[in-house]
Design a protein around this motif. Structure first.
Motif, short mmCIF file in Angstrom:
data_model
loop_
_atom_site.label_atom_id
_atom_site.label_comp_id
_atom_site.label_asym_id
_atom_site.label_seq_id
_atom_site.Cartn_x
_atom_site.Cartn_y
_atom_site.Cartn_z
N TYR A 147 -7.06 -2.37 -0.93
CA TYR A 147 -6.33 -2.42 0.34
C TYR A 147 -7.32 -2.21 1.50
O TYR A 147 -8.34 -1.54 1.34
N GLU B 31 -4.46 -0.58 6.07
CA GLU B 31 -3.31 -0.50 5.16
C GLU B 31 -3.29 0.85 4.43
O GLU B 31 -2.23 1.46 4.26
N ALA C 198 0.83 -1.20 0.00
CA ALA C 198 0.00 0.00 0.00
C ALA C 198 0.87 1.26 0.00
O ALA C 198 0.57 2.24 -0.69
#
Length: 265
Positions: A204, A208, A177
């Motif tokens: 994500y 994250e 990420a």
């Protein structure tokens, strides 16, 4: 006599059929007491856990929102709680327009941060995040995660707002990420909120995405200035119109004003 012979023949055929027919299948449920009851679905336990957690979360946040204004969901590894209600929305919007923090904002932040560390997470999650918004799908004014304030609409000078710090990712998801966030910023400007939403759109988890936006090293004032410049390359804006557009993109009022000033307004 003829009828008697037919009857005897039928009887013999029935006896023969009974002798040659395959035995009836054994009733295994009756033979095995363990199989006599219907199996319990594995999904029942998490649902009970979820209901219990939702009740406790809702009760703990009663001072901030009525049950109908609390949205609780499981986003992969994080329990997401969204708070919003009409009265809070009016205060937040007015405060943002005036450039000042709402009344008792410091207390609100500290209280919600503490609650995010104390509230029970839903089954299958390890972290709890609370988002304070002006409506369910509206603008984020505050994000707290496991006891820490991650994003504050009214703290334009905090590291998470103007200059994102850098921390070492602890999971592969955070690492990827963070790399994705840096790739995005190399292509185009983003606000903190806009970057989080973009990373979440890419799949994500919220934790994250928040980690990446918080630790990507971006200067959000600089990002606002770049975004303002990109808008003016496309069309004309008044100063206030430009500020409004930047705020719509997720920049704080202070950042939006900085961006407008940076391009000559």
């Amino acid at each position: 006599m003829k009828h008697k012979l037919v009857s005897l023949a039928l009887t013999a055929m029935l006896l023969l059929s009974a002798c040659t027919a395959p035995p009836a299948a054994a009733n295994t449920d009756a033979a095995d007491p363990l199989n006599s009851a219907a199996p319990v679905s594995e999904s029942v336990l998490p649902e009970v856990n979820k209901e219990s957690a939702v009740v406790e979360i809702t009760a703990s946040l009663a001072d901030y929102a009525a049950p109908e204004y609390i949205s609780i969901s499981n986003a992969n590894s994080i329990t997401e709680i969204i708070l919003f209600n009409p009265e809070t929305a009016v205060q937040l919007i007015k405060a943002k327009a005036s450039g000042n923090s709402p009344d008792e904002w410091a207390y609100t932040k500290d209280e919600l941060a503490a609650l995010s560390a104390e509230l029970p997470p839903l089954a299958g999650t390890e972290q709890t995040a609370i988002y304070l918004k002006d409506e369910k799908d509206g603008e984020i004014y505050l994000t707290v995660l496991n006891g820490s304030v991650i994003f504050d609409q009214f703290e334009s000078l905090t590291p998470s707002q103007n200059q994102a710090p850098s921390a070492t990712p602890s999971t592969l998801g955070e690492k990827n990420a963070l790399n994705q966030a840096k790739n995005y910023l190399a292509l185009m400007p983003f606000s903190y909120e806009g970057l989080v939403k973009q990373l979440e759109f890419e799949g994500y988890t919220s934790s994250e995405a928040i980690f990446a936006a918080t630790n990507c090293g971006a200067d959000w004032n600089e990002q606002a200035a770049k975004k303002a410049e990109s808008y003016l390359d496309l069309m004309s804006f008044s100063r206030q119109g430009l500020i409004d557009q930047l705020e719509f993109e997720g920049f704080t009022t202070t950042q939006a004003e900085y961006g407008a000033s940076a391009v000559g307004y």
